[in-house]
Design a protein around this motif. Structure first.
Motif, PDB file in Angstrom:
ATOM      1  N   ASP A  98      -1.698   2.455  -5.354  1.00 40.48           N
ATOM      2  CA  ASP A  98      -1.318   3.872  -5.274  1.00 40.48           C
ATOM      3  C   ASP A  98      -2.356   4.697  -6.016  1.00 40.48           C
ATOM      4  OD1 ASP A  98       0.175   6.422  -5.120  1.00 40.48           O
ATOM      5  OD2 ASP A  98       1.864   5.121  -4.635  1.00 40.48           O
ATOM      6  N   ARG A  99      -2.314   5.989  -5.770  1.00 33.60           N
ATOM      7  CA  ARG A  99      -3.278   6.865  -6.455  1.00 33.60           C
ATOM      8  C   ARG A  99      -3.059   6.840  -7.958  1.00 33.60           C
ATOM      9  NH1 ARG A  99      -2.348  10.826  -2.403  1.00 33.60           N
ATOM     10  NH2 ARG A  99      -4.162  11.002  -1.054  1.00 33.60           N
ATOM     11  N   ALA A 100      -1.779   6.900  -8.325  1.00 33.24           N
ATOM     12  CA  ALA A 100      -1.402   6.934  -9.738  1.00 33.24           C
ATOM     13  C   ALA A 100      -0.064   6.238  -9.874  1.00 33.24           C
ATOM     14  CB  ALA A 100      -1.318   8.384 -10.220  1.00 33.24           C
TER      15      ALA A 100
ATOM     16  N   ASP B 126       3.104   1.987   3.331  1.00 29.73           N
ATOM     17  CA  ASP B 126       4.161   3.014   3.293  1.00 29.73           C
ATOM     18  C   ASP B 126       3.535   4.253   2.674  1.00 29.73           C
ATOM     19  OD1 ASP B 126       6.607   4.299   3.375  1.00 29.73           O
ATOM     20  OD2 ASP B 126       7.440   3.250   1.642  1.00 29.73           O
ATOM     21  N   ILE B 127       2.827   5.008   3.482  1.00 23.87           N
ATOM     22  CA  ILE B 127       1.922   6.033   2.963  1.00 23.87           C
ATOM     23  C   ILE B 127       2.262   7.439   3.440  1.00 23.87           C
ATOM     24  CG2 ILE B 127      -0.040   4.470   2.658  1.00 23.87           C
ATOM     25  CD1 ILE B 127      -0.873   6.086   5.504  1.00 23.87           C
ATOM     26  N   GLY B 128       3.354   7.567   4.169  1.00 22.34           N
ATOM     27  CA  GLY B 128       3.672   8.872   4.747  1.00 22.34           C
ATOM     28  C   GLY B 128       4.036   9.904   3.692  1.00 22.34           C
TER      29      GLY B 128
ATOM     30  N   LEU C 159      -4.921   1.112  -9.031  1.00 21.77           N
ATOM     31  CA  LEU C 159      -4.774   2.564  -8.970  1.00 21.77           C
ATOM     32  C   LEU C 159      -6.054   3.229  -8.477  1.00 21.77           C
ATOM     33  CD1 LEU C 159      -2.771   3.191 -12.276  1.00 21.77           C
ATOM     34  CD2 LEU C 159      -1.893   2.887  -9.944  1.00 21.77           C
ATOM     35  N   GLY C 160      -5.860   4.313  -7.728  1.00 20.95           N
ATOM     36  CA  GLY C 160      -6.980   5.041  -7.146  1.00 20.95           C
ATOM     37  C   GLY C 160      -6.718   5.238  -5.665  1.00 20.95           C
ATOM     38  N   ASP C 161      -7.582   5.977  -5.029  1.00 17.79           N
ATOM     39  CA  ASP C 161      -7.448   6.194  -3.586  1.00 17.79           C
ATOM     40  C   ASP C 161      -7.671   4.863  -2.871  1.00 17.79           C
ATOM     41  OD1 ASP C 161      -8.041   6.859  -0.817  1.00 17.79           O
ATOM     42  OD2 ASP C 161      -8.261   8.925  -1.500  1.00 17.79           O
ATOM     43  N   PHE C 162      -6.727   4.489  -2.001  1.00 17.30           N
ATOM     44  CA  PHE C 162      -6.875   3.159  -1.376  1.00 17.30           C
ATOM     45  C   PHE C 162      -8.116   3.073  -0.492  1.00 17.30           C
ATOM     46  CE2 PHE C 162      -3.473   4.980   1.540  1.00 17.30           C
ATOM     47  CZ  PHE C 162      -4.256   5.118   2.681  1.00 17.30           C
ATOM     48  N   ARG C 163      -8.675   4.211  -0.101  1.00 18.86           N
ATOM     49  CA  ARG C 163      -9.910   4.153   0.688  1.00 18.86           C
ATOM     50  C   ARG C 163     -11.081   3.674  -0.173  1.00 18.86           C
ATOM     51  NH1 ARG C 163      -8.544  10.006   3.169  1.00 18.86           N
ATOM     52  NH2 ARG C 163      -7.906  10.172   0.985  1.00 18.86           N
ATOM     53  N   ASP C 164     -10.898   3.731  -1.506  1.00 22.14           N
ATOM     54  CA  ASP C 164     -11.889   3.155  -2.422  1.00 22.14           C
ATOM     55  C   ASP C 164     -11.481   1.757  -2.884  1.00 22.14           C
ATOM     56  OD1 ASP C 164     -13.385   5.546  -2.400  1.00 22.14           O
ATOM     57  OD2 ASP C 164     -12.055   6.400  -3.926  1.00 22.14           O
TER      58      ASP C 164
ATOM     59  N   ILE D 155       0.860  -1.186   0.000  1.00 27.50           N
ATOM     60  CA  ILE D 155       0.000   0.000   0.000  1.00 27.50           C
ATOM     61  C   ILE D 155       0.892   1.231   0.000  1.00 27.50           C
ATOM     62  CG2 ILE D 155      -1.858   1.192   1.226  1.00 27.50           C
ATOM     63  CD1 ILE D 155      -2.459  -1.607   2.549  1.00 27.50           C
ATOM     64  N   GLY D 156       0.937   1.896  -1.160  1.00 28.35           N
ATOM     65  CA  GLY D 156       1.880   3.000  -1.369  1.00 28.35           C
ATOM     66  C   GLY D 156       3.025   2.506  -2.233  1.00 28.35           C
ATOM     67  N   LEU D 157       2.703   2.242  -3.519  1.00 27.18           N
ATOM     68  CA  LEU D 157       3.734   1.730  -4.447  1.00 27.18           C
ATOM     69  C   LEU D 157       4.829   2.759  -4.650  1.00 27.18           C
ATOM     70  CD1 LEU D 157       4.743  -0.367  -6.564  1.00 27.18           C
ATOM     71  CD2 LEU D 157       3.277   0.813  -8.243  1.00 27.18           C
ATOM     72  N   GLY D 158       4.437   4.027  -4.815  1.00 26.83           N
ATOM     73  CA  GLY D 158       5.413   5.101  -4.982  1.00 26.83           C
ATOM     74  C   GLY D 158       6.402   4.790  -6.090  1.00 26.83           C
ATOM     75  N   ASN D 159       7.682   4.929  -5.781  1.00 28.24           N
ATOM     76  CA  ASN D 159       8.744   4.669  -6.748  1.00 28.24           C
ATOM     77  C   ASN D 159       8.910   3.176  -7.016  1.00 28.24           C
ATOM     78  OD1 ASN D 159      11.888   4.070  -7.131  1.00 28.24           O
ATOM     79  ND2 ASN D 159      11.423   6.080  -8.020  1.00 28.24           N
ATOM     80  N   GLY D 160       8.371   2.349  -6.148  1.00 25.54           N
ATOM     81  CA  GLY D 160       8.461   0.899  -6.339  1.00 25.54           C
ATOM     82  C   GLY D 160       9.628   0.248  -5.624  1.00 25.54           C
ATOM     83  N   ARG D 161      10.316   1.001  -4.755  1.00 21.28           N
ATOM     84  CA  ARG D 161      11.512   0.417  -4.115  1.00 21.28           C
ATOM     85  C   ARG D 161      11.152  -0.728  -3.179  1.00 21.28           C
ATOM     86  NH1 ARG D 161      12.561   6.079  -3.291  1.00 21.28           N
ATOM     87  NH2 ARG D 161      14.032   6.845  -4.845  1.00 21.28           N
ATOM     88  N   SER D 162      10.194  -0.488  -2.304  1.00 25.17           N
ATOM     89  CA  SER D 162       9.853  -1.570  -1.360  1.00 25.17           C
ATOM     90  C   SER D 162       9.120  -2.706  -2.086  1.00 25.17           C
ATOM     91  CB  SER D 162       9.056  -1.045  -0.168  1.00 25.17           C
ATOM     92  OG  SER D 162       7.944  -0.283  -0.571  1.00 25.17           O
ATOM     93  N   TYR D 163       8.345  -2.375  -3.120  1.00 24.28           N
ATOM     94  CA  TYR D 163       7.727  -3.430  -3.941  1.00 24.28           C
ATOM     95  C   TYR D 163       8.812  -4.312  -4.561  1.00 24.28           C
ATOM     96  CZ  TYR D 163       5.686  -5.564  -8.080  1.00 24.28           C
ATOM     97  OH  TYR D 163       5.317  -6.468  -9.048  1.00 24.28           O
TER      98      TYR D 163
HETATM   99  C1  LIG Z   1       6.329   7.160   0.702  1.00 26.02           C
HETATM  100  S1  LIG Z   1       5.543   6.864  -0.837  1.00 26.02           S
HETATM  101  C2  LIG Z   1       5.752   5.126  -1.075  1.00 26.02           C
HETATM  102  C3  LIG Z   1       7.177   4.723  -1.374  1.00 26.02           C
HETATM  103  C4  LIG Z   1       7.294   3.314  -1.877  1.00 26.02           C
HETATM  104  N1  LIG Z   1       6.849   2.335  -0.882  1.00 26.02           N
HETATM  105  C5  LIG Z   1       8.695   3.013  -2.305  1.00 26.02           C
HETATM  106  O1  LIG Z   1       9.415   2.249  -1.609  1.00 26.02           O
HETATM  107  O2  LIG Z   1       9.100   3.514  -3.366  1.00 26.02           O
HETATM  108  C6  LIG Z   1       3.834   6.998  -0.385  1.00 26.02           C
HETATM  109  C7  LIG Z   1       2.869   6.677  -1.507  1.00 26.02           C
HETATM  110  O3  LIG Z   1       1.573   6.543  -0.932  1.00 26.02           O
HETATM  111  C8  LIG Z   1       0.636   6.991  -1.900  1.00 26.02           C
HETATM  112  N2  LIG Z   1      -0.621   7.333  -1.242  1.00 26.02           N
HETATM  113  C9  LIG Z   1      -0.802   8.166  -0.183  1.00 26.02           C
HETATM  114  N3  LIG Z   1      -2.101   8.259   0.131  1.00 26.02           N
HETATM  115  C10 LIG Z   1      -2.776   7.460  -0.738  1.00 26.02           C
HETATM  116  C11 LIG Z   1      -4.150   7.138  -0.917  1.00 26.02           C
HETATM  117  N4  LIG Z   1      -5.120   7.672  -0.136  1.00 26.02           N
HETATM  118  N5  LIG Z   1      -4.479   6.275  -1.899  1.00 26.02           N
HETATM  119  C12 LIG Z   1      -3.532   5.732  -2.696  1.00 26.02           C
HETATM  120  N6  LIG Z   1      -2.202   5.992  -2.567  1.00 26.02           N
HETATM  121  C13 LIG Z   1      -1.834   6.851  -1.602  1.00 26.02           C
HETATM  122  C14 LIG Z   1       1.298   8.216  -2.520  1.00 26.02           C
HETATM  123  O4  LIG Z   1       0.743   8.493  -3.788  1.00 26.02           O
HETATM  124  C15 LIG Z   1       2.766   7.793  -2.551  1.00 26.02           C
HETATM  125  O5  LIG Z   1       3.137   7.281  -3.813  1.00 26.02           O
END
Ligand SMILES: C[S@@+](CC[C@H](N)C(=O)[O-])C[C@H]1O[C@@H](n2cnc3c(N)ncnc32)[C@H](O)[C@@H]1O
Length: 162
Positions: free
Chosen positions: A59-61, A101-103, A77-82, A35-43
């Protein structure tokens, strides 16, 4: 501690927790929720440690490094609350592990997201399933676990689904 020291310490803690969780769930059925793919490092780290495991990434996008884009049927993709509440309707089995990882720099928004996850994430895990989180998650359904050796308790948060 400088900000550089701090980010290095946080990422070392994250890696140690991911490694610990990967060995802990090796023999446990169920997908992984990233939850929070971001750059994809932890994935990328999780898929290297858990070959063959289905890892659903949220992730949102899409903003992941091109080498770290999950297959289409595992990218949500989309808000994880949905998107998270819709998992059961898609026939996704209870997860063995969720890594959240959503901070962000926005403390209030981050706290709101963490509160939402604390309320809704436990239902998506199998009993005994593991949660790793960059944020503290306060839920009666989650029992806090001690971090692996060398990780300060405040640096990363580990839970077992009751
Ligand atoms: C710290 S980054 C994640 C880094 C990632 N785990 C990595 O190792 O590269 C946090 C991610 O959480 C996503 N995020 C935060 N709130 C979100 C939400 N409500 N729905 C979907 N994604 C969310 C952000 O878009 C962001 O890409």
């Amino acid at each position: 501690m400088t900000r550089l020291d701090s980010v290095i310490e946080r990422l070392q803690a994250q890696r140690a927790c991911l490694d610990w969780a990967a060995s802990r769930i090796a023999a446990v059925d169920g997908p992984v929720l990233e939850i929070g793919l971001g750059n994809g490092r932890s994935y990328d780290h999780l898929r290297a440690r858990l070959p063959g495991r289905r890892i659903l990434a949220f992730d949102r996008a899409l903003a992941a490094h091109p080498d770290c884009v999950p297959p289409g049927d595992c990218l949500v993709l989309g808000d994880f609350r949905d998107t998270l509440p819709a998992l059961a309707a898609r026939g996704v089995a209870p997860a063995a592990l969720a890594h959240s990882d959503i901070g962000s720099g926005e403390a209030k928004e981050t706290a709101e997201r963490a509160a939402w996850l604390a309320a809704h994430l436990p239902a998506l895990l199998r009993p005994g399933g593991i949660v790793l989180s960059d944020q503290s998650l306060d839920s009666p359904e989650l029992a806090a676990l001690a971090p692996p050796p060398g990780v300060a308790r405040a640096r990363y948060h580990l839970y077992r689904r009751r």
